[in-house]
Structure formats: structure tokens, C-alpha cells
Design a protein around this motif. Structure first.
Motif, PDB file in Angstrom:
ATOM      1  N   HIS A  65       0.740  -1.328   0.173  1.00  0.00           N
ATOM      2  CA  HIS A  65      -0.064  -0.169   0.263  1.00  0.00           C
ATOM      3  C   HIS A  65       0.990   1.374   0.166  1.00  0.00           C
ATOM      4  CE1 HIS A  65      -3.382   2.335   2.076  1.00  0.00           C
ATOM      5  NE2 HIS A  65      -3.043   2.696   0.430  1.00  0.00           N
ATOM      6  N   PHE A  90     -10.153  -0.043  -6.723  1.00  0.00           N
ATOM      7  CA  PHE A  90      -9.666  -0.407  -5.529  1.00  0.00           C
ATOM      8  C   PHE A  90     -10.613  -1.151  -4.437  1.00  0.00           C
ATOM      9  CE2 PHE A  90      -6.964   3.353  -4.435  1.00  0.00           C
ATOM     10  CZ  PHE A  90      -5.098   2.209  -4.258  1.00  0.00           C
ATOM     11  N   LEU A 139      -9.787  -5.297  -4.245  1.00  0.00           N
ATOM     12  CA  LEU A 139     -10.267  -5.875  -2.477  1.00  0.00           C
ATOM     13  C   LEU A 139     -10.869  -6.834  -2.928  1.00  0.00           C
ATOM     14  CD1 LEU A 139      -9.788  -2.576  -0.507  1.00  0.00           C
ATOM     15  CD2 LEU A 139      -8.252  -3.880  -0.489  1.00  0.00           C
ATOM     16  N   ARG A 140     -11.798  -6.432  -3.429  1.00  0.00           N
ATOM     17  CA  ARG A 140     -12.922  -7.384  -3.314  1.00  0.00           C
ATOM     18  C   ARG A 140     -12.366  -8.732  -3.807  1.00  0.00           C
ATOM     19  NH1 ARG A 140     -17.943  -8.088  -0.973  1.00  0.00           N
ATOM     20  NH2 ARG A 140     -19.539  -8.565  -2.229  1.00  0.00           N
ATOM     21  N   ARG A 179      -9.103  -9.299  -3.171  1.00  0.00           N
ATOM     22  CA  ARG A 179      -8.029  -9.794  -2.845  1.00  0.00           C
ATOM     23  C   ARG A 179      -7.083  -9.519  -3.018  1.00  0.00           C
ATOM     24  NH1 ARG A 179      -9.735 -12.149   2.284  1.00  0.00           N
ATOM     25  NH2 ARG A 179      -7.800 -11.752   2.631  1.00  0.00           N
ATOM     26  N   ASP A 181      -4.626  -7.778  -2.061  1.00  0.00           N
ATOM     27  CA  ASP A 181      -3.950  -7.253  -1.853  1.00  0.00           C
ATOM     28  C   ASP A 181      -3.254  -7.919  -0.660  1.00  0.00           C
ATOM     29  OD1 ASP A 181      -6.193  -7.400  -0.333  1.00  0.00           O
ATOM     30  OD2 ASP A 181      -6.252  -7.074   2.027  1.00  0.00           O
ATOM     31  N   THR A 182      -3.866  -9.775  -0.766  1.00  0.00           N
ATOM     32  CA  THR A 182      -2.793 -10.488  -0.368  1.00  0.00           C
ATOM     33  C   THR A 182      -1.358 -11.301  -1.414  1.00  0.00           C
ATOM     34  OG1 THR A 182      -4.414 -12.532  -1.607  1.00  0.00           O
ATOM     35  CG2 THR A 182      -4.374 -11.580   0.988  1.00  0.00           C
ATOM     36  N   SER A 223     -12.581  -3.224  11.510  1.00  0.00           N
ATOM     37  CA  SER A 223     -11.930  -4.231  10.801  1.00  0.00           C
ATOM     38  C   SER A 223     -12.492  -5.057  11.034  1.00  0.00           C
ATOM     39  CB  SER A 223     -10.111  -4.049  11.567  1.00  0.00           C
ATOM     40  OG  SER A 223      -9.614  -5.290  10.525  1.00  0.00           O
ATOM     41  N   SER A 278      -9.684   5.285  -2.162  1.00  0.00           N
ATOM     42  CA  SER A 278      -9.256   4.573  -1.791  1.00  0.00           C
ATOM     43  C   SER A 278      -9.805   3.828  -0.072  1.00  0.00           C
ATOM     44  CB  SER A 278      -8.225   4.378  -1.322  1.00  0.00           C
ATOM     45  OG  SER A 278      -7.563   5.159  -0.282  1.00  0.00           O
ATOM     46  N   SER A 298     -12.588   0.137   0.011  1.00  0.00           N
ATOM     47  CA  SER A 298     -11.978  -0.195   0.789  1.00  0.00           C
ATOM     48  C   SER A 298     -13.583  -0.330   0.948  1.00  0.00           C
ATOM     49  CB  SER A 298     -11.421   0.089   1.616  1.00  0.00           C
ATOM     50  OG  SER A 298     -10.762  -1.030   3.098  1.00  0.00           O
ATOM     51  N   ALA A 307     -16.095  -2.171  -0.723  1.00  0.00           N
ATOM     52  CA  ALA A 307     -15.813  -4.063  -0.628  1.00  0.00           C
ATOM     53  C   ALA A 307     -16.211  -4.504   0.058  1.00  0.00           C
ATOM     54  CB  ALA A 307     -14.354  -3.766  -1.592  1.00  0.00           C
ATOM     55  N   ASN A 364     -14.356  -4.015   2.948  1.00  0.00           N
ATOM     56  CA  ASN A 364     -13.118  -4.325   3.352  1.00  0.00           C
ATOM     57  C   ASN A 364     -13.009  -4.449   4.650  1.00  0.00           C
ATOM     58  OD1 ASN A 364     -10.138  -5.986   2.957  1.00  0.00           O
ATOM     59  ND2 ASN A 364      -9.823  -3.811   3.383  1.00  0.00           N
TER      60      ASN A 364
END
Length: 371
Positions: free
Chosen positions: A44, A65, A69-70, A72, A74-75, A258, A341, A345, A348, A350
């Protein structure tokens, strides 16, 4: 080497229907080939800083974004930055008392003119409630009515606002519900404007960390401040709330949440937007409050924050020419990235938005929780 990173990131983005130099509003245009390695190795922080530096563009950052994020994605990039951040958060109390005023100086003191241009008439810098609302002003009024109806606020009650911002909620409670309000903030600029806005009302605005609260209150609420408390301080926070609340009192916590229990925020947000911040998980909150307060209601409406952030970004675009020369192009790129962003998020799912209602020892009889 640069070809390897480009090919790898192109394939990752394609799995979320994002094309480099594509025609969709969520597709990205890359202006500097260093972008690919920076994103894959710095996560990020790399994608955020490279956007600020003008290395890439996108017509609809929130849509980008949302898809990232939907799916994933970021993984799929380096986990090292997150691991380092979590280790720091586990080791250090980044939100200790000596650092309490850092976010006020860094973020909330940027300039009242910026926030006046971005926010609604009451300057509420938190998620609005869009049910039956046609615009941001109405949605923020809806949110305040929702909070004070949940708190069963009545004229003459003594009310504590932990993290009062520019005084919008305190002013609203005094004017519409006849409450006497004490508001706390760690921002000198917020204190100055909040005192002006609340002049002549039974509202006292204090430059104060929540750990210095004194007195007992009929009702307590906190709107968008718990994100600065930190996991090492959650239990103490609830102890302070309990100690400050009368035995027939109610407390409402309005916070971003979160989906997982972490110990720190991401490096870009920490560096550029909210230093020493972190999002609580549901587990963080329930463990911290256990045995002290009775949970009466948990209300989740995260999609409303997507709508709120989009409205804030629209206001910045509309009012940009009015803002002073101290806000340069790189700042606006940073600010749009921050708002959109975050919007993506929330869309999504997230991250979440929660309002949690607590009583000191349980509400007697039936209570039809407002929605």
C-alpha cells in the motif's frame, strides 16, 4: 527485471478485471515503469506514494480499489510491510499519552479551510447516515438524530463528547436536545473553531486527551475517535468511560471497524493521513468492554461511509479553486487517493462502520432501538 514485475502485476490486476491502459473508468494508466516493482514490493505504501508522485492515474479510484479489495489482490503483493507494521504495533504502544496530540497536529490542524470546503454545514468528519437523505447535510443530520435518539437524550442531561471535532455534534445536541455538553479534542485548530461555533450555548470545548476526563455524565458518545485509541489502550478506554458514566447512563461508540484483529494501520495511512491510528475489530471491542458495560445494540452500516467519502471528494473537486496556495498538486493527489481508496474499501466491505450502544447496567424493559 522490470519486465518481470510488469508481467506479474498485469496478471494480478487482470484477475480483478483491471487492465493497464484499458477503457474502463477503473483501469489504470501507468506513466513510469518503476511503478510495477514498487507496488509488488512495498504494497500500500508503494501504490499510494507512486500515485502521489504521478506514476499512474485512474479515472475512478474508488472503483479501482473496490475491484482490488473485492478480489483480495492485497494478499498477492509483498506481506513484509504489513508484518513489520504488526510487529511494531505489538511491541510499542503507539497511542500512549505522550503521543496523544500527534494526530491533531498532523491531520486535524492541516487547515480549517480544507475541512470547511470538504464537509457538510456542521463539519461532521465521520460517516453520515443516508437513509431517506438526499444530500450530505441531511445525511449528517440523520446521523446525529440517530445517535441522540439511541442515547434517549433529554433536556438538561450532562453529555460528554469524546473527540468532538469542530463541535458540530455538541452544538446539535445543545440546540436540538437541550443538553449541556463537554467536548474533548486533541486539535488546537478544532478547539478554536468549535468554541466559535458553540458560543452562547451550554457547550464547553476542551483541548484534552480522553485519559484526563473528570466528572460524571448522563450520556457519553464518541464519533470517529476510537480509531486513534490503539489496541493496548482499549481496556483502559472502557474503564474511563465506565468511571465517567452515571449508573443509569448510556454510551454510544461510533467507529470504523476492521474484519480482523490487527495491531497497527498500513504504512501509507500512518505516514500521510492518520499517524498512530489503527482500526479495532469486533473482538477487540467486545473483549475490552467485557464485564464493565452492557451491550444493548450493534448497528453496522458501512456502505454509508462509501457514500460519505464520495460526497467529500466531490466537495473537494468543486471547491478546489477556493483553497489556498498551501495545498499543492501533490497534496491533492494524496487527498483524493485517501478519500477514494477508503471509499472503495468500504464498498468492498473490507472495512466496516459500527455504532455500538452500551448501558452501565442494562436498560430496564423493552427498548425499540432507532434505525
Amino acid at each position: 527485471m522490470s519486465t518481470f514485475f510488469k508481467r506479474k502485476l498485469t496478471n494480478i490486476l487482470a484477475s480483478a478485471d483491471i487492465t493497464i491502459d484499458g477503457t474502463g473508468p477503473w483501469d489504470i494508466r501507468v506513466h513510469d515503469d518503476r511503478f510495477y516493482q514498487r507496488v509488488l514490493t512495498e504494497s500500500h505504501l508503494g501504490i499510494g506514494e507512486s500515485y502521489m508522485d504521478g506514476w499512474w492515474d485512474c479515472d475512478a479510484l474508488d472503483e479501482f480499489f473496490f475491484r482490488v479489495l473485492r478480489a483480495r489482490l492485497d494478499t498477492k503483493v509483498s506481506k513484509v510491510p504489513r508484518m513489520i507494521n504488526n510487529l511494531i504495533g505489538k511491541t510499542l504502544n503507539l497511542q500512549n499519552k505522550s503521543r496523544a496530540y500527534t494526530v491533531g497536529e498532523t491531520h486535524y490542524n492541516i487547515g480549517n479551510d480544507l475541512y470547511e470546503a470538504m464537509l457538510d454545514n456542521a463539519m461532521m468528519y465521520s460517516c453520515a447516515y443516508w437513509k431517506n437523505a438526499q444530500d450530505l447535510n441531511q445525511a449528517q443530520e440523520n446521523k446525529l438524530h440517530l445517535i441522540f435518539r439511541k442515547l434517549m437524550l433529554k433536556p438538561g442531561m450532562n453529555l460528554l463528547d469524546i473527540g468532538c471535532g469542530w463541535g458540530g455534534a455538541a452544538k446539535f445536541a445543545a440546540e436540538h436536545y437541550g443538553a449541556t455538553v463537554t467536548g474533548l479534542t486533541v486539535s488546537t485548530e478544532q478547539v478554536k473553531l468549535a468554541r466559535e461555533k458553540c458560543a452562547g450555548l451550554p457547550v464547553k470545548i476542551e483541548l484534552m486527551d480522553y485519559r484526563n476526563i473528570k466528572g460524571n455524565f448522563d450520556r457519553i458518545y464518541s464519533i470517529g475517535m476510537f480509531e486513534h485509541v490503539g489496541h493496548k489502550n482499549y481496556r483502559n478506554y472502557f474503564q474511563i468511560v465506565q468511571k465517567s458514566l452515571k449508573q443509569d447512563g448510556l454510551f454510544l461508540l461510533h467507529t470504523i471497524g476492521s474484519n480482523r484483529s490487527g495491531t497497527n494501520t498500513d504504512k501509507w495511512t500512518e505516514k500521510y493521513i492518520f499517524p498512530n491510528s489503527m482500526l479495532p475489530s469486533a473482538n477487540h471491542i467486545t473483549k475490552a468492554a467485557e464485564g464493565m458495560l452492557t451491550m444493548e445494540d450493534w448497528h453496522s452500516f458501512g456502505h454509508d461511509y462509501y457514500l460519505t467519502l464520495k460526497a467529500w471528494n466531490d466537495n473537494i473537486l468543486k471547491n478546489r479553486a477556493m483553497l489556498g496556495e498551501q495545498y499543492q498538486e501533490r497534496f491533492f493527489r494524496m487527498w483524493h487517493y485517501y478519500l477514494l481508496s477508503a471509499a472503495g474499501s468500504f464498498r468492498a466491505r473490507n472495512v466496516q462502520l459500527w455504532q455500538i450502544l452500551y448501558s452501565y447496567r442494562g436498560i430496564e424493559g423493552a427498548f425499540d432501538v432507532p434505525r
